[in-house]
Write a protein that holds these residues in place. Structure first.
Motif, mmCIF file in Angstrom:
data_model
loop_
_atom_site.group_PDB
_atom_site.id
_atom_site.type_symbol
_atom_site.label_atom_id
_atom_site.label_comp_id
_atom_site.label_asym_id
_atom_site.label_seq_id
_atom_site.Cartn_x
_atom_site.Cartn_y
_atom_site.Cartn_z
ATOM 1 N N LEU A 133 62.306 56.464 2.577
ATOM 2 C CA LEU A 133 63.304 55.423 2.776
ATOM 3 C C LEU A 133 62.888 54.520 3.926
ATOM 4 C CD1 LEU A 133 66.609 57.494 2.456
ATOM 5 C CD2 LEU A 133 65.539 56.066 0.707
ATOM 6 N N SER A 134 63.195 53.231 3.785
ATOM 7 C CA SER A 134 62.981 52.272 4.859
ATOM 8 C C SER A 134 64.124 51.272 4.803
ATOM 9 C CB SER A 134 61.627 51.573 4.705
ATOM 10 O OG SER A 134 61.409 50.661 5.757
ATOM 11 N N VAL A 135 65.263 51.698 5.364
ATOM 12 C CA VAL A 135 66.484 50.891 5.274
ATOM 13 C C VAL A 135 67.133 50.714 6.649
ATOM 14 C CG1 VAL A 135 66.979 51.288 2.838
ATOM 15 C CG2 VAL A 135 67.724 52.978 4.515
ATOM 16 N N GLY A 136 66.322 50.791 7.706
ATOM 17 C CA GLY A 136 66.765 50.362 9.003
ATOM 18 C C GLY A 136 67.512 51.376 9.842
ATOM 19 N N GLU A 137 68.241 50.842 10.820
ATOM 20 C CA GLU A 137 68.979 51.647 11.783
ATOM 21 C C GLU A 137 70.311 52.093 11.178
ATOM 22 O OE1 GLU A 137 69.431 49.502 15.433
ATOM 23 O OE2 GLU A 137 67.306 48.984 15.553
ATOM 24 N N ARG A 138 70.562 53.408 11.245
ATOM 25 C CA ARG A 138 71.786 53.994 10.724
ATOM 26 C C ARG A 138 72.264 55.054 11.709
ATOM 27 N NH1 ARG A 138 71.798 52.474 5.135
ATOM 28 N NH2 ARG A 138 73.349 54.048 4.582
ATOM 29 N N SER A 139 73.417 55.607 11.466
ATOM 30 C CA SER A 139 73.944 56.644 12.347
ATOM 31 C C SER A 139 73.218 57.969 12.115
ATOM 32 C CB SER A 139 75.436 56.832 12.103
ATOM 33 O OG SER A 139 75.654 57.407 10.817
ATOM 34 N N ALA A 140 73.331 58.855 13.083
ATOM 35 C CA ALA A 140 72.756 60.187 12.933
ATOM 36 C C ALA A 140 73.357 60.901 11.732
ATOM 37 C CB ALA A 140 72.984 61.002 14.207
ATOM 38 N N GLU A 141 74.648 60.700 11.488
ATOM 39 C CA GLU A 141 75.319 61.329 10.345
ATOM 40 C C GLU A 141 74.758 60.804 9.035
ATOM 41 O OE1 GLU A 141 77.563 61.657 13.963
ATOM 42 O OE2 GLU A 141 76.887 59.850 12.885
ATOM 43 N N SER A 142 74.488 59.513 8.992
ATOM 44 C CA SER A 142 73.915 58.914 7.790
ATOM 45 C C SER A 142 72.530 59.482 7.516
ATOM 46 C CB SER A 142 73.838 57.397 7.939
ATOM 47 O OG SER A 142 73.194 56.811 6.828
ATOM 48 N N TYR A 143 71.688 59.526 8.544
ATOM 49 C CA TYR A 143 70.353 60.089 8.359
ATOM 50 C C TYR A 143 70.428 61.539 7.879
ATOM 51 C CZ TYR A 143 68.337 56.082 10.893
ATOM 52 O OH TYR A 143 67.940 54.832 11.296
ATOM 53 N N SER A 144 71.382 62.302 8.406
ATOM 54 C CA SER A 144 71.526 63.689 7.998
ATOM 55 C C SER A 144 71.882 63.791 6.515
ATOM 56 C CB SER A 144 72.590 64.373 8.861
ATOM 57 O OG SER A 144 72.755 65.719 8.485
ATOM 58 N N ARG A 145 72.780 62.935 6.057
ATOM 59 C CA ARG A 145 73.158 62.950 4.642
ATOM 60 C C ARG A 145 71.965 62.591 3.744
ATOM 61 N NH1 ARG A 145 77.648 59.742 6.801
ATOM 62 N NH2 ARG A 145 79.379 61.174 7.245
ATOM 63 N N LEU A 146 71.192 61.622 4.164
ATOM 64 C CA LEU A 146 70.030 61.219 3.374
ATOM 65 C C LEU A 146 68.994 62.340 3.312
ATOM 66 C CD1 LEU A 146 69.654 57.565 4.719
ATOM 67 C CD2 LEU A 146 70.596 58.273 2.508
ATOM 68 N N ARG A 147 68.831 63.030 4.414
ATOM 69 C CA ARG A 147 67.893 64.167 4.436
ATOM 70 C C ARG A 147 68.383 65.281 3.520
ATOM 71 N NH1 ARG A 147 63.345 66.147 4.157
ATOM 72 N NH2 ARG A 147 62.663 67.765 5.580
ATOM 73 N N GLU A 148 69.673 65.576 3.582
ATOM 74 C CA GLU A 148 70.237 66.624 2.731
ATOM 75 C C GLU A 148 70.139 66.253 1.250
ATOM 76 O OE1 GLU A 148 74.192 67.108 4.127
ATOM 77 O OE2 GLU A 148 73.586 68.052 6.033
ATOM 78 N N ALA A 149 70.172 64.960 0.951
ATOM 79 C CA ALA A 149 70.064 64.519 -0.448
ATOM 80 C C ALA A 149 68.656 64.677 -0.994
ATOM 81 C CB ALA A 149 70.508 63.059 -0.561
ATOM 82 N N GLY A 150 67.673 64.855 -0.092
ATOM 83 C CA GLY A 150 66.310 65.085 -0.554
ATOM 84 C C GLY A 150 65.280 64.080 -0.102
ATOM 85 N N ALA A 151 65.685 63.102 0.712
ATOM 86 C CA ALA A 151 64.704 62.148 1.228
ATOM 87 C C ALA A 151 63.699 62.878 2.115
ATOM 88 C CB ALA A 151 65.391 61.033 1.999
ATOM 89 N N ASP A 152 62.416 62.573 1.920
ATOM 90 C CA ASP A 152 61.361 63.283 2.636
ATOM 91 C C ASP A 152 60.872 62.544 3.873
ATOM 92 O OD1 ASP A 152 60.649 65.435 0.476
ATOM 93 O OD2 ASP A 152 60.705 63.535 -0.618
ATOM 94 N N ARG A 153 60.804 61.218 3.773
ATOM 95 C CA ARG A 153 60.166 60.411 4.810
ATOM 96 C C ARG A 153 61.043 59.217 5.145
ATOM 97 N NH1 ARG A 153 54.639 60.466 1.178
ATOM 98 N NH2 ARG A 153 53.863 62.493 1.880
ATOM 99 N N TYR A 154 60.813 58.690 6.342
ATOM 100 C CA TYR A 154 61.578 57.509 6.746
ATOM 101 C C TYR A 154 60.672 56.615 7.577
ATOM 102 C CZ TYR A 154 65.924 54.934 7.485
ATOM 103 O OH TYR A 154 66.909 53.991 7.441
#
Length: 347
Positions: A133-154
């Motif tokens: 993913l490359s979608v900019g600055e987000r909250s720590a909670e948002s990044y955590s949700r994306l990681r839990e969904a299966g995103a590998d890299r940022y």
């Protein structure tokens, strides 16, 4: 050159050593030779392809250098749907891509619900693939949700590690501290993290570039993306000259010697500023290219800078041509996921 050998062996230099290599026009050839030897030791001749899908050119930010900035009223805007994104990934998978890079402006419509749904669906269809993913600055909670969904890299380029310089490139609503906080949070969550910077941006000094190298030494990213500053006519920086191609290539070599394991792209910007820019980047130590899987009718709209190449070998339909060009340069395209090889010993 002694400095090049010291950098290869120690993976760092004094500020004055870095200054000489960054500024010296004669340093390019020995740097490239040493960097290419290191990348061949770690990765052989492999060049990893990433399928780039540009999700949206809407952005809430007003970065002064960027063509998709919120203040650019001349730009035709678009957003891909979930179905569009999955169709792009299916096409890419059939062509051999095993990593997809979902990139976009900081669009308010890129909610956690939307992105986690897309990531889960993409991973369900292609469980053997990595999602970046490359979608900019987000909250720590948002990044955590994306990681839990299966995103590998940022991927989140810091652009410049000097606060004063950062403020000259961005509006007051943005801060370098927040950008760095995001990068550290991404690392904490277990993402493979990519950062990087522009070369030749307005008011940039060699000291700024040395600060960029020092910040990356602290961050120890898995991926490092750099490219020359390229102007866009509909931004406040329209009148500034483009960045120095040769200096950019020297910095790719410096980064390869500092970070032997890193995944370093030969960026679209390199190919835009010079017809052989991609090949020169690979010869200087880069080992990733990112052909564009976005629908052909929107590629021209994702214009971070003027004259971006978005057809031919840059698109998925030109993958055969891209393979040949890379082979002619002495490397080979591989389709596996290609994680950073952090165990590399290049001493």
């Amino acid at each position: 050159m002694q400095l090049t050998e010291t950098l290869r062996r120690e993976r760092t230099l004094s500020d004055e050593g870095f200054r000489y290599l960054i500024e010296s026009e004669t340093a390019g050839a020995p740097l490239a030779e040493a960097a290419d030897a290191v990348r061949r030791h770690v990765y052989g001749t492999d060049v990893y392809i990433r399928g780039l899908i540009e999700l949206t050119n809407y952005c809430r930010n007003n970065c002064y250098y960027c063509g998709i900035r919120a203040g650019n009223t001349a730009l035709e805007r678009y957003r891909l749907t979930k179905d569009d994104i999955l169709a792009c990934s299916r096409e890419g998978y059939a062509l051999g891509f095993r990593t997809f890079v979902l990139q976009g402006g900081e669009d308010p419509r890129l909610t956690d619900a939307f992105l986690t749904d897309v990531v889960r669906s993409l991973k369900a269809e292609h469980p053997d693939c990595a999602v970046t993913l490359s979608v900019g600055e987000r909250s720590a909670e948002s990044y955590s949700r994306l990681r839990e969904a299966g995103a590998d890299r940022y991927l989140l380029r810091h652009e410049t590690a000097t606060d004063e310089h950062y403020r000259r490139l961005h509006p007051d609503s943005m801060s370098l501290q927040n950008r760095k906080t995001c990068l550290w949070e991404l690392k904490r969550l277990g993402f493979q993290v990519g950062s990087g910077f522009m070369v030749g941006s307005p008011w940039q000094t060699t000291d700024n570039l040395i600060a960029d190298l020092r910040f990356l030494e602290q961050l120890q990213p898995d991926m490092i993306g750099i490219g020359p500053f390229l102007h866009h006519a509909d931004t406040p920086f329209a009148g500034f000259p483009d960045g120095d191609f040769e200096r950019t290539v020297r910095l790719i070599s410096i980064l390869r010697l500092m970070f032997p394991y890193a995944l370093i792209p030969a960026t679209t910007a390199l190919g835009t500023i010079r017809p052989d820019g991609r090949e020169r980047g690979l010869a200087a130590g880069a080992n990733v290219v990112m052909p564009n899987l976005s629908p052909s009718d929107v590629r021209r709209l994702y214009t971070l800078y003027d004259n971006k190449i978005a057809t031919g070998a840059e698109g998925s339909e030109g993958l055969g041509s891209l393979r040949r060009r890379i082979a002619d340069a002495g490397y080979r395209v591989v389709t596996d996921v290609g994680n950073a090889r952090r165990t590399a010993d290049c001493t």
